[in-house]
Motif scaffolding. Structure first.
Motif, mmCIF file in Angstrom:
data_model
loop_
_atom_site.group_PDB
_atom_site.id
_atom_site.type_symbol
_atom_site.label_atom_id
_atom_site.label_comp_id
_atom_site.label_asym_id
_atom_site.label_seq_id
_atom_site.Cartn_x
_atom_site.Cartn_y
_atom_site.Cartn_z
ATOM 1 N N ILE A 105 0.843 -1.199 0.000
ATOM 2 C CA ILE A 105 0.000 0.000 0.000
ATOM 3 C C ILE A 105 0.884 1.257 0.000
ATOM 4 C CG2 ILE A 105 -1.713 1.311 1.349
ATOM 5 C CD1 ILE A 105 -2.891 -1.261 0.284
ATOM 6 N N ALA A 106 0.617 2.143 -0.956
ATOM 7 C CA ALA A 106 1.478 3.320 -1.120
ATOM 8 C C ALA A 106 1.188 4.397 -0.081
ATOM 9 C CB ALA A 106 1.291 3.905 -2.517
ATOM 10 N N VAL A 107 2.249 4.949 0.473
ATOM 11 C CA VAL A 107 2.170 6.081 1.386
ATOM 12 C C VAL A 107 3.228 7.091 0.936
ATOM 13 C CG1 VAL A 107 2.359 6.819 3.778
ATOM 14 C CG2 VAL A 107 1.480 4.558 3.257
ATOM 15 N N TYR A 108 2.865 8.371 1.011
ATOM 16 C CA TYR A 108 3.748 9.423 0.504
ATOM 17 C C TYR A 108 4.421 10.116 1.672
ATOM 18 C CZ TYR A 108 1.219 8.196 -3.616
ATOM 19 O OH TYR A 108 0.683 7.469 -4.650
ATOM 20 N N ASN A 109 5.744 10.090 1.658
ATOM 21 C CA ASN A 109 6.500 10.711 2.736
ATOM 22 C C ASN A 109 6.987 12.097 2.298
ATOM 23 O OD1 ASN A 109 7.702 10.949 5.231
ATOM 24 N ND2 ASN A 109 9.571 9.858 4.637
ATOM 25 N N LEU A 156 -0.160 0.410 7.163
ATOM 26 C CA LEU A 156 -1.387 1.138 7.514
ATOM 27 C C LEU A 156 -2.642 0.490 6.925
ATOM 28 C CD1 LEU A 156 -0.279 4.853 7.012
ATOM 29 C CD2 LEU A 156 -0.943 3.775 9.161
ATOM 30 N N GLY A 157 -2.485 -0.051 5.700
ATOM 31 C CA GLY A 157 -3.642 -0.606 4.999
ATOM 32 C C GLY A 157 -4.163 -1.832 5.695
ATOM 33 N N MET A 168 6.160 13.838 7.448
ATOM 34 C CA MET A 168 4.751 13.458 7.555
ATOM 35 C C MET A 168 4.419 12.408 6.498
ATOM 36 S SD MET A 168 1.399 15.913 7.095
ATOM 37 C CE MET A 168 0.517 15.218 5.693
ATOM 38 N N LEU A 169 3.720 11.359 6.931
ATOM 39 C CA LEU A 169 3.256 10.349 5.989
ATOM 40 C C LEU A 169 1.836 10.682 5.557
ATOM 41 C CD1 LEU A 169 4.521 7.035 7.652
ATOM 42 C CD2 LEU A 169 5.480 8.225 5.674
ATOM 43 N N PHE A 170 1.556 10.568 4.282
ATOM 44 C CA PHE A 170 0.225 10.884 3.761
ATOM 45 C C PHE A 170 -0.281 9.710 2.947
ATOM 46 C CE2 PHE A 170 -2.158 12.880 0.095
ATOM 47 C CZ PHE A 170 -3.325 13.129 0.802
ATOM 48 N N ARG A 171 -1.435 9.202 3.368
ATOM 49 C CA ARG A 171 -2.083 8.158 2.579
ATOM 50 C C ARG A 171 -3.433 8.720 2.157
ATOM 51 N NH1 ARG A 171 -4.688 3.456 5.077
ATOM 52 N NH2 ARG A 171 -5.721 2.418 3.335
ATOM 53 N N PRO A 172 -3.571 9.032 0.855
ATOM 54 C CA PRO A 172 -4.724 9.814 0.388
ATOM 55 C C PRO A 172 -6.078 9.241 0.802
ATOM 56 C CG PRO A 172 -3.087 9.623 -1.348
ATOM 57 C CD PRO A 172 -2.632 8.725 -0.239
ATOM 58 N N ASP A 182 -4.868 12.581 -5.353
ATOM 59 C CA ASP A 182 -5.531 11.292 -5.157
ATOM 60 C C ASP A 182 -6.628 11.352 -4.101
ATOM 61 O OD1 ASP A 182 -6.187 8.664 -5.574
ATOM 62 O OD2 ASP A 182 -4.655 7.890 -4.219
ATOM 63 N N GLU A 221 -6.892 7.491 3.335
ATOM 64 C CA GLU A 221 -7.008 7.114 4.751
ATOM 65 C C GLU A 221 -8.324 7.600 5.349
ATOM 66 O OE1 GLU A 221 -3.664 8.459 6.904
ATOM 67 O OE2 GLU A 221 -3.947 7.046 8.555
ATOM 68 N N ILE A 262 6.624 5.111 -0.291
ATOM 69 C CA ILE A 262 7.032 3.914 0.433
ATOM 70 C C ILE A 262 5.803 3.052 0.708
ATOM 71 C CG2 ILE A 262 9.034 5.059 1.433
ATOM 72 C CD1 ILE A 262 7.495 5.489 3.977
ATOM 73 N N LYS A 296 -2.603 5.051 -7.666
ATOM 74 C CA LYS A 296 -2.417 3.603 -7.692
ATOM 75 C C LYS A 296 -2.326 3.138 -6.242
ATOM 76 C CE LYS A 296 0.009 3.908 -12.108
ATOM 77 N NZ LYS A 296 1.311 3.843 -12.812
#
Lengths: 387, 387
Positions: A324-328, A386-387, B1-5, B30, B7, A382, A346
């Motif tokens: 699961i993609a996470v944006y740092n 979390l997912g 900070m981690l961002f998961r759209p 996203d 979430e 990364i 994605k």
């Protein structure tokens, strides 16, 4: 001219990031698009109420999808050309036309097309299999280093390799291939041309491209390309020749090698919105996505010449991360209105997967470049539990 | 900070053009939005795979919709505040908060709020009915001309009228009303402020507004407003006061009168993206739509200060035309990349219906103005038998 946005129903084969940007870039003209893709969570699926799930190579279901629409277009080349041929025979408007797509799907046909029309490209041979290739080398018809491109199925650098010397011959794929002379490249550029149903054209000025050494993906596109006016004019002329000889409708992206001796060789063509055209989202031009839809609807085309210097960087999945993609550190980019992130949506990342891109605009290309470098070091995609 | 759209699931009440632009302006991060509206063909419905059909004032079904999400926001004020109160009690994040919306829905409460916090606004009285109003006049507590605003249900100029003299008293509505002194207006301006969950703010510099004489709709917004630096600073300060006193989260649009004596009066507030903020789509700022979503997700806010002079004109349905909307002469605008049309995608037009808007950017406000005038004469939304 009277325009009723929903008069023609447009169906799009493929629902990846290019499809998603077709939606967001044309919603302001009240264009509604339907999508067909095998992945119900593909990026464009989130922003469309008309999504059909199916195999893009399945002749029958692609045909059925097409029959529900007036105009059929694509955002990926790997679709059933047979279905498109049948749709054309049934009176549907198919853009790009099936003959263009058939040629594009086979790099051998692409090279032959260029050759026939005397459009410059790297000297090449078509080989059926490994045996054929080895005979060619033995007969000294092709010197090292040369390039092997599989005729079918390659994309994003896959299906392409350079053979530097005799020792590397064991790497050759035993597949129908184009064997071509390796260009002596000064710079790689791309030109995108939009051509409408009635033949109007709009040409996006060339961008230059740098490639990621490991992923073999474009990772850095500069607009405008740092080339001479003369080379620029020649590249625009070549792009027009390609589109006109094909009688193409829609977008045609053309990658070119500018060689050290000043010659230009056409490398490859893609009949759709293209990674190298993403700068048009923020450089002040009408975007490639909007001009593609305008072209197939035969609306007047928009200005393709952006007035802002722009660099595009691809956002690739970090090596060693899958899931699961996470944006740092995305937050660090959000306060700067010259930085335009595009996350494709994605769900899962994997090493070097194309997860998004970022356009960076500014007044001085030098400043933009250093900002781009900083962003490449800062933003990471990364995976997370979390997912 | 981690961002998961994905979430946090965001549900939007209302699916009009403001909802549609929330989609198109945040898809690049996203963000996926779900919508709830009574009209299954509302503009945002076309671009969302998660659409729920229901009455916005129906407490139970608004509550049910909200319970499926983590954050609930609005793009129209006329929704069940009771449902929002229950959602807040159930631990949901509701932005704007129910107490803000309750106050906004009642112009009497809005005026009282301003009064309480000593934020300048036109002197006013609250009246229960016609009798109350007439008593006020009789007692000489309000002179002509004055303004009647119904406390509830007004929008886009509806529910507001000016009473110029005794002869016009028979026009008065027998409804709970705000009766306020008519401002001696030099110019009407609007300031939009975004305030995030953690209290970060971004303020959009003031625009000035001209109104359509018959439709009583904004038809011309100029960015930046042609006002003095001192008035600009005061207007920004007032906007901040409003947002902070309300402890508001999300966008708050504040319409203000700049009076001939130099005073500024707050006219009305709207806790959502606003017609006067559409210039931010093309003036180089991060758009109001994106900052609204960033604010409610508690992401860093984007730059609100656009660097391009911009005029927005509303595209209104042509007088005398009612039915399926068709756009005449749109093609004439499409080649100019400084002209940005936004067709909202409403199926049917009627006289003065807000069918879209157009942003026009450029280097000189004078040139932009003449282009805007030409567009107003050129583009028409008419009805057709095509459907």
């Amino acid at each position: 001219m009277l325009f009723r946005p929903s008069e023609k129903k447009i169906g799009v084969l493929g629902a990846g990031q290019l499809g998603k940007m077709l939606i967001t870039e044309t919603a302001h003209l009240d264009i509604e698009l339907s999508f067909y893709d095998s992945d119900p969570n593909a990026p464009a699926a989130k922003h469309s109420r008309k999504f059909f799930c199916g195999d893009l190579m399945d002749k029958e279901s692609v045909f059925d999808f097409g029959m529900d629409h007036d105009i059929i277009t694509i955002e990926i080349e790997h679709v059933s050309v047979e279905a498109l041929e049948l749709l054309e025979q049934s009176g549907k408007q198919v853009y790009p036309q099936s003959h263009v797509l058939k040629m594009i799907q086979d790099k051998g046909l692409q090279k032959s097309f260029l050759d026939e029309h005397k459009i410059p490209t790297a000297p090449f041979f078509l080989c059926e299999d490994l045996k054929d290739i080895l005979l060619l080398i033995e007969a000294n018809k092709m010197n090292f280093p040369f390039v092997q491109k599989t005729r079918k199925g390659g994309y994003d650098g896959k299906g392409v390799q350079i053979i530097h010397n005799e020792q590397e011959l064991n790497k050759l794929w035993d597949l129908p291939s184009v064997i071509e002379r390796k260009a002596d490249i000064e710079v790689e550029i791309a030109v995108i041309i939009a051509r409408s149903v009635s033949g109007e054209i709009a040409v996006y000025p060339p961008v230059s491209m740098d490639f990621h050494p490991e992923a073999n993906l474009v990772e850095w596109v500069v607009y405008p390309a740092e080339i001479s006016e003369e080379i620029k004019e020649r590249s625009l002329e070549l792009a027009k020749q390609c589109a006109q000889r094909l009688n193409h409708v829609g977008l045609l992206a053309i990658e070119m090698f500018v060689n050290r001796d000043g010659s230009i060789w056409i490398n490859e063509m893609a009949p759709r919105p293209h990674n190298s055209g993403h700068v048009s989202l923020n450089n002040g031009a009408v975007s490639q996505f909007e001009n593609h839809i305008r072209a197939i609807l035969d609306l007047p085309l928009g200005n393709a010449i952006g007035n802002l210097e722009t660099i595009m960087i691809n956002v690739l999945g970090e090596a060693g991360h899958e899931g699961i993609a996470v944006y740092n550190n995305l937050n660090q980019l959000l306060s700067d209105s010259h930085v335009h992130p595009f996350l494709y949506g994605k769900e899962k990342t994997k090493p070097y997967r194309k997860m998004g891109h970022i356009n960076i605009t500014g007044d001085h290309i030098k400043d933009i470049k250093s900002k781009a470098k900083w962003i490449k070091q800062t933003l990471q995609v990364i995976s997370s539990k979390l997912g």
